[in-house]
Design an enzyme around this catalytic site. Structure first.
Site, short mmCIF file in Angstrom:
data_model
loop_
_atom_site.label_atom_id
_atom_site.label_comp_id
_atom_site.label_asym_id
_atom_site.label_seq_id
_atom_site.Cartn_x
_atom_site.Cartn_y
_atom_site.Cartn_z
CG ASP A 138 -1.97 -1.11 1.15
OD1 ASP A 138 -2.19 -1.65 0.05
OD2 ASP A 138 -2.58 -1.42 2.19
CG HIS A 162 -1.39 -6.67 1.15
ND1 HIS A 162 -0.47 -5.64 1.29
CD2 HIS A 162 -2.57 -6.06 0.86
CE1 HIS A 162 -1.06 -4.48 1.10
NE2 HIS A 162 -2.34 -4.70 0.83
NE ARG A 222 -11.47 -11.65 2.06
CZ ARG A 222 -10.73 -10.55 1.93
NH1 ARG A 222 -10.74 -9.87 0.81
NH2 ARG A 222 -9.98 -10.12 2.93
O1 LIG Z 1 -9.50 -7.11 0.43
C1 LIG Z 1 -8.51 -7.20 1.13
O2 LIG Z 1 -8.41 -8.01 2.05
C2 LIG Z 1 -7.29 -6.33 0.87
C3 LIG Z 1 -7.58 -5.03 0.19
C4 LIG Z 1 -6.33 -4.25 -0.09
O3 LIG Z 1 -5.25 -4.75 0.01
C5 LIG Z 1 -6.43 -2.85 -0.51
O4 LIG Z 1 -7.56 -2.32 -0.67
O5 LIG Z 1 -5.36 -2.23 -0.67
FE LIG Z 2 -3.67 -3.30 -0.08
#
Ligand SMILES: O=C(O)CCC(=O)C(=O)O
Ligand SMILES: [Fe+2]
Length: 353
Positions: free
Chosen positions: A233, A288, A298
């Site tokens: 991020d 991630h 989800r």
């Molecule tokens: O949906 C998720 O668990 C992660 C979302 C994510 O990494 C983001 O929005 O930057």
């Molecule tokens: Fe993210």
């Protein structure tokens, strides 16, 4: 110079998708070729090494003796953790999740009325989609500040419920993010005087943020699809609520991809690239991604927290000496978003001194 996060998101647009991009993922019985992901598209080996039980630490914020110690250890070793007893009421989280579900359950034509324009706020694919030739199995909605303008387009008669819960959620997340920041920073010997942009009371009053709502519909062929490709991020930190369905994975050097299962009442905290820079690498940002599944839709809500828009972020001088020279040159959030929109995986390393 853009003055707000939304302006800089808009100034650094991503790939412009045309309307046939917006397949209604909820209605597809087969994975279209446009969404068939191949492992070469991932930066790292993409075999979904599901390590079953995640070892991502669960930190109890109400434990003032051990909580901070464990939190800091998690930041150094994982760049992420799950946080319980964080003080945000279940009721507020449930209401925000209900608002998120309501939004994504609107017909696609309705959602497109609030389509993200020029990369800024609103409905659309993930901003990072532009870096991949295939599409991700997901849809997103980005909010900076008040969602009023878009909520009015989505629910002309009844937008205030969405606006009220969103604003309350953002307010609480901002307080929590400031609290977590100080636990992390104080452990490194940083005090309120060391960060001018933290403001006179150290409350990070002028900090910027975006709320990113995400939806990952049930997928007919999850092994060949990707919910959200691996990324770090571009924040100081991000606070994530995931609905009661796993899918989030974090990358850990020794273990590879590790699934982060939903823990009742927990919020997932991720370190972003700007905190990595600020702490001169002491707290590394975490890679991630999100996988999808064939059983359950989800949802997630990510509060993306950053510094004031034009504050220069560079390694804190207390963390720099002869043995620990500064690793990164100064950058503002706005500048960094621009770099990420062009360089993506190489944005952080391009700032290396
Ligand atoms: O949906 C998720 O668990 C992660 C979302 C994510 O990494 C983001 O929005 O930057
Ligand atoms: Fe993210």
């Amino acid at each position: 110079m853009p003055s707000r996060v939304s302006d800089s998101l808009a100034l650094h647009p991503v790939f412009q998708h045309n309307h046939n991009q917006y397949l209604d993922l909820n209605s597809l019985e087969e994975l279209p070729d446009s969404h068939a992901w191949s492992s070469e598209l991932d930066k790292l080996s993409s075999s979904p090494d599901d390590h079953g039980e995640s070892n991502l630490p669960v930190i109890d914020l109400s434990d003032s003796i051990n909580g901070p110690k464990h939190l800091v250890h998690a930041c150094k070793t994982w760049g992420a953790f799950q946080l319980i007893n964080h003080g945000i009421s279940n009721q507020l989280i449930d209401s925000m999740e209900a608002a998120t579900r309501k939004l994504f359950s609107l017909p696609i034509e309705q959602k497109l009325k609030a389509e993200r324009q020029e990369g800024g706020c609103g409905y659309g694919p993930f901003r990072i989609s532009s870096f991949f030739p295939k599409r991700m199995w997901s849809e997103g909605f980005t909010i900076v500040g008040s969602p009023l303008q878009h909520a009015r387009l989505l629910w002309p008669e009844d937008y205030s419920v969405f606006c009220d819960v969103t604003e309350e959620y953002q307010k609480e997340m901002k307080k929590l993010a400031g609290k977590i920041m100080w636990i992390m920073l104080e452990a490194l010997g940083i005090t309120k005087e060391d960060i001018i942009w933290a403001g006179p009371n150290g409350e990070f009053e002028a900090s910027g943020a975006a709320l990113q709502l995400n939806s990952y519909p049930v997928c007919p062929d999850p092994d060949r699809a990707m919910g959200l490709a691996d990324h770090t991020d571009s924040t100081l930190l991000s606070i994530l609520h995931q609905s009661n369905q796993s899918g989030l994975q974090v990358f850990q050097e020794e273990m590879g991809w590790v699934t982060v299962p939903p823990v009742e009442g927990a919020l997932v905290v991720n370190i972003g690239d700007l905190l990595h820079i600020l702490t001169n690498g002491s707290y590394p940002s975490v890679l991630h991604r999100v996988t999808v599944n064939r059983e359950r839709h989800r949802y997630s809500m990510a509060y993306l927290y950053g510094p004031p828009h034009s504050a220069e972020i560079s390694p804190l001088s207390k963390l720099v000496d002869h043995q620990h020279p500064p690793l990164y040159r100064p950058v503002t959030w706005s500048e960094y978003l621009g770099m990420k929109a062009i360089l993506f995986y190489n944005a952080l390393s391009s700032l290396r001194l």
